[in-house]
Design a protein around this motif. Structure first.
Motif, PDB file in Angstrom:
ATOM      1  N   LEU A  45      35.680  33.109  40.726  1.00 19.60           N
ATOM      2  CA  LEU A  45      34.201  34.108  40.424  1.00 19.60           C
ATOM      3  C   LEU A  45      33.709  35.303  41.261  1.00 19.60           C
ATOM      4  O   LEU A  45      33.058  35.782  40.543  1.00 19.60           O
ATOM      5  N   LEU A  46      33.615  34.550  42.535  1.00 22.46           N
ATOM      6  CA  LEU A  46      33.342  35.841  43.470  1.00 22.46           C
ATOM      7  C   LEU A  46      34.412  36.838  43.787  1.00 22.46           C
ATOM      8  O   LEU A  46      33.654  38.105  43.900  1.00 22.46           O
ATOM      9  N   LEU A  47      35.103  36.548  43.359  1.00 25.70           N
ATOM     10  CA  LEU A  47      36.562  38.464  42.673  1.00 25.70           C
ATOM     11  C   LEU A  47      35.374  38.591  42.051  1.00 25.70           C
ATOM     12  O   LEU A  47      35.286  39.915  41.840  1.00 25.70           O
ATOM     13  N   ILE A  48      35.140  38.398  40.670  1.00 19.92           N
ATOM     14  CA  ILE A  48      34.092  38.665  39.928  1.00 19.92           C
ATOM     15  C   ILE A  48      33.145  39.512  39.963  1.00 19.92           C
ATOM     16  O   ILE A  48      32.868  40.551  39.584  1.00 19.92           O
ATOM     17  N   ILE A  49      32.481  38.892  40.484  1.00 17.35           N
ATOM     18  CA  ILE A  49      30.930  38.654  41.275  1.00 17.35           C
ATOM     19  C   ILE A  49      30.977  40.542  41.878  1.00 17.35           C
ATOM     20  O   ILE A  49      30.752  41.397  41.649  1.00 17.35           O
ATOM     21  N   LEU A  76      43.915  46.065  49.455  1.00 17.06           N
ATOM     22  CA  LEU A  76      43.959  47.859  48.690  1.00 17.06           C
ATOM     23  C   LEU A  76      42.323  47.690  47.830  1.00 17.06           C
ATOM     24  O   LEU A  76      41.863  49.208  48.432  1.00 17.06           O
ATOM     25  N   ALA A  77      42.069  47.240  47.496  1.00 11.22           N
ATOM     26  CA  ALA A  77      40.370  47.610  46.429  1.00 11.22           C
ATOM     27  C   ALA A  77      39.668  47.284  47.789  1.00 11.22           C
ATOM     28  O   ALA A  77      38.783  48.683  47.941  1.00 11.22           O
ATOM     29  N   ILE A  91      33.746  46.171  58.349  1.00 10.38           N
ATOM     30  CA  ILE A  91      34.111  44.489  58.368  1.00 10.38           C
ATOM     31  C   ILE A  91      34.763  44.482  57.327  1.00 10.38           C
ATOM     32  O   ILE A  91      35.919  44.118  57.047  1.00 10.38           O
ATOM     33  N   VAL A  92      34.599  45.715  56.660  1.00 13.33           N
ATOM     34  CA  VAL A  92      35.287  45.337  54.841  1.00 13.33           C
ATOM     35  C   VAL A  92      37.294  46.544  54.886  1.00 13.33           C
ATOM     36  O   VAL A  92      37.713  45.815  55.284  1.00 13.33           O
ATOM     37  N   LEU A  93      37.034  47.356  55.797  1.00 16.67           N
ATOM     38  CA  LEU A  93      37.752  48.054  55.959  1.00 16.67           C
ATOM     39  C   LEU A  93      39.052  46.604  57.250  1.00 16.67           C
ATOM     40  O   LEU A  93      40.672  46.865  57.191  1.00 16.67           O
ATOM     41  N   ILE A  94      38.601  45.904  58.581  1.00 17.37           N
ATOM     42  CA  ILE A  94      39.468  45.330  58.770  1.00 17.37           C
ATOM     43  C   ILE A  94      39.962  44.362  57.762  1.00 17.37           C
ATOM     44  O   ILE A  94      40.907  44.034  58.202  1.00 17.37           O
ATOM     45  N   ALA A  95      39.184  43.996  57.227  1.00 19.21           N
ATOM     46  CA  ALA A  95      39.809  42.463  56.406  1.00 19.21           C
ATOM     47  C   ALA A  95      40.555  43.461  55.670  1.00 19.21           C
ATOM     48  O   ALA A  95      41.350  42.764  54.910  1.00 19.21           O
ATOM     49  N   GLY A  96      40.477  44.356  54.603  1.00 20.82           N
ATOM     50  CA  GLY A  96      41.307  45.296  53.912  1.00 20.82           C
ATOM     51  C   GLY A  96      42.558  45.260  54.719  1.00 20.82           C
ATOM     52  O   GLY A  96      43.945  44.977  53.654  1.00 20.82           O
ATOM     53  N   ALA A  97      42.983  45.454  55.702  1.00 21.52           N
ATOM     54  CA  ALA A  97      43.889  46.234  56.783  1.00 21.52           C
ATOM     55  C   ALA A  97      44.410  43.928  56.483  1.00 21.52           C
ATOM     56  O   ALA A  97      45.367  44.151  57.142  1.00 21.52           O
ATOM     57  N   GLY A 147      31.576  44.076  48.825  1.00 18.77           N
ATOM     58  CA  GLY A 147      32.293  43.857  49.653  1.00 18.77           C
ATOM     59  C   GLY A 147      32.964  42.627  49.970  1.00 18.77           C
ATOM     60  O   GLY A 147      33.377  42.014  49.992  1.00 18.77           O
ATOM     61  N   TRP A 148      31.601  42.098  50.279  1.00 16.40           N
ATOM     62  CA  TRP A 148      31.810  39.926  50.347  1.00 16.40           C
ATOM     63  C   TRP A 148      32.436  39.482  49.346  1.00 16.40           C
ATOM     64  O   TRP A 148      33.014  38.417  49.931  1.00 16.40           O
ATOM     65  N   GLY A 149      32.233  40.055  47.599  1.00 18.09           N
ATOM     66  CA  GLY A 149      32.839  39.055  46.450  1.00 18.09           C
ATOM     67  C   GLY A 149      34.257  38.715  46.999  1.00 18.09           C
ATOM     68  O   GLY A 149      34.737  38.029  46.681  1.00 18.09           O
ATOM     69  N   MET A 150      34.290  40.280  47.229  1.00  9.17           N
ATOM     70  CA  MET A 150      35.799  40.328  47.386  1.00  9.17           C
ATOM     71  C   MET A 150      36.328  40.066  49.010  1.00  9.17           C
ATOM     72  O   MET A 150      38.203  39.262  48.482  1.00  9.17           O
ATOM     73  N   ILE A 151      35.556  39.785  49.730  1.00  7.69           N
ATOM     74  CA  ILE A 151      36.221  39.474  51.051  1.00  7.69           C
ATOM     75  C   ILE A 151      36.424  37.757  51.045  1.00  7.69           C
ATOM     76  O   ILE A 151      37.129  37.558  51.217  1.00  7.69           O
ATOM     77  N   ILE A 152      35.239  36.933  50.766  1.00  9.69           N
ATOM     78  CA  ILE A 152      35.665  36.158  50.950  1.00  9.69           C
ATOM     79  C   ILE A 152      36.471  35.252  49.549  1.00  9.69           C
ATOM     80  O   ILE A 152      37.103  34.633  49.450  1.00  9.69           O
ATOM     81  N   GLY A 153      36.303  36.067  48.405  1.00  8.64           N
ATOM     82  CA  GLY A 153      36.819  35.755  46.954  1.00  8.64           C
ATOM     83  C   GLY A 153      38.367  35.693  46.963  1.00  8.64           C
ATOM     84  O   GLY A 153      38.863  34.935  46.549  1.00  8.64           O
ATOM     85  N   THR A 154      38.689  36.762  47.952  1.00  7.91           N
ATOM     86  CA  THR A 154      40.345  37.000  47.666  1.00  7.91           C
ATOM     87  C   THR A 154      40.849  35.810  48.788  1.00  7.91           C
ATOM     88  O   THR A 154      42.014  34.785  48.255  1.00  7.91           O
ATOM     89  N   PHE A 155      39.943  35.306  50.265  1.00 10.52           N
ATOM     90  CA  PHE A 155      40.446  34.577  51.050  1.00 10.52           C
ATOM     91  C   PHE A 155      39.911  32.873  50.406  1.00 10.52           C
ATOM     92  O   PHE A 155      41.515  32.118  50.536  1.00 10.52           O
ATOM     93  N   LEU A 156      39.460  32.153  49.438  1.00  3.89           N
ATOM     94  CA  LEU A 156      38.968  31.374  48.624  1.00  3.89           C
ATOM     95  C   LEU A 156      40.336  31.240  47.590  1.00  3.89           C
ATOM     96  O   LEU A 156      41.365  30.067  47.689  1.00  3.89           O
TER      97      LEU A 156
END
Length: 127
Positions: free
Chosen positions: A110-114, A51-52, A4-10, A71-80
């Protein structure tokens, strides 16, 4: 979780290249300078986190809660964060009031920070 993390990153990397090119060419005629700067901020943060996420996906096993939260913080945070900025940048052009998205951007931040905090605690804990 690793997949999930790799697919989201790509996916985020792909979309940020497309939107960055679109912003550099087509949007200059559509958006004000202020809105274009906001749009570019969304693209930059999306690429940084793409990239992260790829680095995390190749480096972590995601067996601990801290790894998963990072992983989830960065995935959801980036989207929002990024996608709310994109829509807010276009709201003037589309002549639609999207002020409701205003609070979404800081929630994404905030999710990115988390996510980054969880990553920091994971590294501290693993040493």
């Amino acid at each position: 979780m690793k997949n999930i993390v790799l697919i989201a990153g790509a996916f985020y990397g792909l979309v940020s290249i497309i939107l960055g090119a679109f912003g550099a060419h087509a949007l200059k005629k559509m958006l004000s300078a202020e809105k274009l700067i906001s749009f570019e901020t969304g693209v930059k943060y999306q690429m940084y986190h793409a990239l992260a996420l790829l680095v995390l996906g190749f480096s972590l096993s995601f067996t601990s809660g801290l790894e998963k939260w990072a992983g989830w913080g960065m995935i959801i945070g980036t989207f929002l964060f990024s996608f709310s900025i994109y829509f807010l940048a276009f709201s003037e052009y589309w002549n639609i009031n999207l002020r409701i998205l205003g609070p979404i951007t800081p929630i994404g931040g905030l999710l990115l920070i988390i996510g980054w905090l969880c990553l920091l605690f994971y590294f501290i804990k693993s040493n």
